[in-house]
Scaffold this active site. Structure first.
Site, PDB file in Angstrom:
ATOM      1  N   ASP A  64       0.820  -1.203   0.000  1.00  0.00           N
ATOM      2  CA  ASP A  64       0.000   0.000   0.000  1.00  0.00           C
ATOM      3  C   ASP A  64       0.861   1.264   0.000  1.00  0.00           C
ATOM      4  OD1 ASP A  64      -2.753   1.092   0.360  1.00  0.00           O
ATOM      5  OD2 ASP A  64      -1.788   1.965   2.112  1.00  0.00           O
ATOM      6  N   THR A  97      -3.303   5.577  -4.165  1.00  0.00           N
ATOM      7  CA  THR A  97      -2.187   6.343  -3.610  1.00  0.00           C
ATOM      8  C   THR A  97      -0.912   6.169  -4.438  1.00  0.00           C
ATOM      9  OG1 THR A  97      -1.785   4.509  -2.108  1.00  0.00           O
ATOM     10  CG2 THR A  97      -3.019   6.336  -1.251  1.00  0.00           C
ATOM     11  N   THR A  98      -0.644   4.927  -4.842  1.00  0.00           N
ATOM     12  CA  THR A  98       0.573   4.684  -5.614  1.00  0.00           C
ATOM     13  C   THR A  98       0.486   5.411  -6.952  1.00  0.00           C
ATOM     14  OG1 THR A  98       0.489   2.504  -4.610  1.00  0.00           O
ATOM     15  CG2 THR A  98       2.172   2.855  -6.268  1.00  0.00           C
ATOM     16  N   ASP A 393      -9.070   0.204   1.493  1.00  0.00           N
ATOM     17  CA  ASP A 393      -9.107   0.595   0.082  1.00  0.00           C
ATOM     18  C   ASP A 393     -10.445   0.211  -0.538  1.00  0.00           C
ATOM     19  OD1 ASP A 393      -6.524   1.265   0.600  1.00  0.00           O
ATOM     20  OD2 ASP A 393      -5.640   0.215  -1.109  1.00  0.00           O
TER      21      ASP A 393
HETATM   22  P1  ADP Z   1      -2.923   2.277  -6.145  1.00  0.00           P
HETATM   23  O1  ADP Z   1      -2.319   2.537  -4.805  1.00  0.00           O
HETATM   24  O2  ADP Z   1      -2.639   3.380  -7.093  1.00  0.00           O
HETATM   25  O3  ADP Z   1      -4.355   1.914  -6.085  1.00  0.00           O
HETATM   26  P2  ADP Z   1      -2.499  -0.449  -6.897  1.00  0.00           P
HETATM   27  O4  ADP Z   1      -1.303  -1.243  -6.529  1.00  0.00           O
HETATM   28  O5  ADP Z   1      -3.765  -0.766  -6.224  1.00  0.00           O
HETATM   29  O6  ADP Z   1      -2.109   1.057  -6.714  1.00  0.00           O
HETATM   30  O7  ADP Z   1      -2.696  -0.585  -8.460  1.00  0.00           O
HETATM   31  C1  ADP Z   1      -3.722   0.060  -9.148  1.00  0.00           C
HETATM   32  C2  ADP Z   1      -3.573  -0.118 -10.628  1.00  0.00           C
HETATM   33  O8  ADP Z   1      -3.671  -1.507 -10.982  1.00  0.00           O
HETATM   34  C3  ADP Z   1      -4.694   0.576 -11.370  1.00  0.00           C
HETATM   35  O9  ADP Z   1      -4.173   1.239 -12.498  1.00  0.00           O
HETATM   36  C4  ADP Z   1      -5.618  -0.556 -11.774  1.00  0.00           C
HETATM   37  O10 ADP Z   1      -6.356  -0.274 -12.935  1.00  0.00           O
HETATM   38  C5  ADP Z   1      -4.640  -1.669 -11.996  1.00  0.00           C
HETATM   39  N1  ADP Z   1      -5.273  -2.998 -11.866  1.00  0.00           N
HETATM   40  C6  ADP Z   1      -5.887  -3.502 -10.790  1.00  0.00           C
HETATM   41  N2  ADP Z   1      -6.359  -4.736 -11.033  1.00  0.00           N
HETATM   42  C7  ADP Z   1      -6.038  -5.027 -12.322  1.00  0.00           C
HETATM   43  C8  ADP Z   1      -6.225  -6.167 -13.175  1.00  0.00           C
HETATM   44  N3  ADP Z   1      -6.847  -7.245 -12.749  1.00  0.00           N
HETATM   45  N4  ADP Z   1      -5.747  -6.097 -14.427  1.00  0.00           N
HETATM   46  C9  ADP Z   1      -5.104  -4.997 -14.850  1.00  0.00           C
HETATM   47  N5  ADP Z   1      -4.879  -3.904 -14.097  1.00  0.00           N
HETATM   48  C10 ADP Z   1      -5.339  -3.906 -12.852  1.00  0.00           C
HETATM   49 MG    MG Z   2      -5.295   0.254  -5.329  1.00  0.00          MG
END
Ligand code: ADP
Ligand code: MG
Length: 549
Positions: A64, A97-98, A393
């Site tokens: 996270d 957040t990322t 989240d």
């Molecule tokens: P954040 O802290 O920004 O939410 P995450 O590690 O949760 O970071 O990653 C979010 C990113 O991963 C988003 O761009 C989302 O669209 C992408 N994502 C999440 N699940 C999938 C999936 N099953 N296939 C492709 N992309 C995904």
């Molecule tokens: Mg996320």
């Protein structure tokens, strides 16, 4: 004004450090980028976790972004500004957040190139600002509708927010729990859906499996009843909430008591006993069968309550009291004398249960509770903590989706679509701002690029292909990180609330603009942090094991 002659005037204290102009920008940008790089590899379902070790040797394993940056205790001011981006994102949406931090880092990287080409920062700032506003427009344009009744879609949104995090394995169950919880506390205000996520309490208890986690239609309080003689289970409970002590405090009466004979002492104790008995009688009279007290309960009062078969819990946290009030529809009473039947709340069951060896009070089967609890279980503390962060989240995205009713397709597809739209816009703007708007468009590509990288795909080829698809109008395409290819994100059901992207782009742009506007770093003597090389000097010694950034 007095005339200033050729004499140099010292306005800074002795020993203060000062970095000016291009150097100031260079330092700030590299620090901000270092922070962005620190979280970059955690993006997406295939993102890696980080292990953070503090001075005391306590370990946090997480994926996270907000948590990582928080635990890193970044000290450089420009780094802190980046951490703020993650915190704001976390507060406003709970997810993304990322993304926000990575985009901010990329905006600054592209700005650096423009600065090298002698483009003035104020032009870049203007262009970025225009691009951010245009992005919000484009996001709206590409949004799809979702309603609070589309349970399955909402569960999918929750599931996507949890992929790649600790709770992925139980994503389905957590998704169901989350949607139920959010819908339960959702309210309508002025014709708009509003979700106050603080009314979803997350109570963690180590032990069992994550799958044993459950939604309680009411509250779970990590306390036990005050007296062993009290019943463990009360059905159809009538609940009194007291923000007053069931004690007789001498200090409150402020009188000195002189006792000169044993008779007097006896009399005094009797008097005290009578007062406590009176309080219990008042509770009894109201019809309450359960009392939650925010303050203390005297032993004698405990005894009388127990004799009346009333369950009592003392020193309940203020937040729990407020949630109890919402869950049971009770009124918190500040003076026991005022307590009557209309102040009472109700719950189908109030029960003390042993959970992994600890007694906890369950207040459940509340009728249409406006506050609920998710009891999170898991084998170890680390697992539970990461499960909690995943839930946080998930709750955030479901709440945003219900409040706004707008979602976009993830997997990098929305970023590409907005990026292409910005390119068009840049051309229409022309002038020197055009360059900055194009740089902004390019910066958004960092999301699909990073997702491709994390899946082990060739990031350059993938990006070219993805852009080509979108240019042909196949705007649902994004990165299928499981099968390492491009895919229709609608088909894969990779949906996210629009608000995540709106907030991420807004705060990323704001921090980039803020950093770019700075051309003078003045640090007071002794500290000199502004002048430190961008090695994030504030990291605790225990983190020496992290890769260099
Ligand atoms: P954040 O802290 O920004 O939410 P995450 O590690 O949760 O970071 O990653 C979010 C990113 O991963 C988003 O761009 C989302 O669209 C992408 N994502 C999440 N699940 C999938 C999936 N099953 N296939 C492709 N992309 C995904
Ligand atoms: Mg996320």
């Amino acid at each position: 004004m007095t005339q200033l002659t050729g004499q140099p005037i010292l306005v800074l204290p002795e020993g203060a450090q000062r970095i000016l102009g291009r150097d100031a920008q260079r330092v700030n940008i590299s620090v901000a980028r270092a922070v962005a790089n620190a979280v970059r590899t955690t993006l997406g379902p295939k993102g890696m976790d980080k292990m953070l070790v503090d001075e005391l040797g306590d370990i946090v394993v997480t994926n996270d972004g907000a948590t990582i940056l928080d635990e890193m205790s970044v000290e450089h001011p420009a780094g802190k500004m980046m951490v703020e981006v993650a915190k704001t994102q976390d507060k406003e949406v709970g997810d993304g957040t990322t993304t926000a931090v990575i985009v901010a880092g990329e905006l600054l990287k592209n700005a650096e190139d423009m600065l090298d080409q002698k483009i003035h920062p104020s032009i870049i700032v203007r262009g970025y600002n225009m691009a951010a506003n245009k992005s919000l427009e484009l996001l709206k344009k590409h949004s799809l509708d979702v309603s609070a009744d589309e349970t399955e879609k909402l569960e999918q949104i929750a599931d996507i927010a949890m992929t790649g995090k600790g709770a992925e394995r139980v994503g389905k169950k957590f998704g169901e729990i989350t949607v139920k919880a959010v819908k339960q506390v959702a309210e309508e205000r002025n014709g708009k859906a509003v979700v106050d996520t603080e009314y979803i309490k997350i109570e963690k208890k180590q032990g069992g499996d994550m799958l044993d986690s459950e939604l309680i239609e009411g509250l779970v309080i990590d306390k036990e009843r005050v007296h062993a003689g009290m019943p463990k289970l009360i059905k159809d409970a009538k609940i009194a909430l007291l923000d007053a002590a069931m004690e007789v405090k001498e200090t409150e009466t402020n009188a000195e008591i002189r006792i000169t004979s044993p008779d007097q002492l006896q009399g005094f104790l009797e008097q005290e006993g009578k007062m406590l008995k009176g309080m219990v009688a008042q509770v009894k009279e109201s019809g309450a069968t359960v009392v939650f007290c925010q303050k203390g309960i005297d032993d004698v009062a405990q005894h009388f309550l127990s004799k009346e078969g009333i369950v009592a819990v003392r020193r309940v946290k203020k937040s729990d009291m407020e949630n109890l009030a919402r869950a049971t529809d009770a009124k918190i009473v500040t003076n026991i004398k005022d307590l009557t039947s209309i102040d009472l709340g109700s719950a189908g069951i109030v029960e003390e249960r042993k959970i992994s060896g600890d007694d906890m009070i369950f207040v459940e089967e509340c009728k249409d509770p406006k506050s609920v609890t998710i009891l999170v279980r898991g084998g170890t503390e680390h697992v539970i903590d990461e499960a909690e962060r995943s839930l946080h989240d998930a709750i955030g995205v479901v709440a945003s989706a219900i409040e706004d009713g707008k979602v976009v397709l993830g997997g990098g597809s929305i970023e590409i679509e907005v990026s292409l739209g910005l390119d068009e816009y840049a051309k229409s703007v022309g002038g020197r701002e055009q360059l900055a708007i194009s740089a902004f468009a390019k910066a958004l590509e960092v999301i699909p690029r990073t997702l491709a990288e994390s899946a082990g795909m060739d990031s350059i080829d993938t990006l070219v292909e993805l852009k080509a698809k979108h240019q042909k109008g196949e705007k649902n395409y994004g990165i299928d990180v499981t099968r390492n290819k491009l895919e229709d994100m609608q088909k894969l059901k990779v949906i996210e609330p629009t608000r995540i992207k709106e907030q991420a782009i807004t705060s990323a742009s704001e921090v980039a603009e803020m950093v770019l506007r700075i051309d003078d770093i003045i640090s007071s003597s002794g500290k000199g942090k502004g002048g430190m090389p961008p090695d994030m000097g504030g990291m605790p010694p225990g983190m020496g094991g992290m890769p260099p950034m």
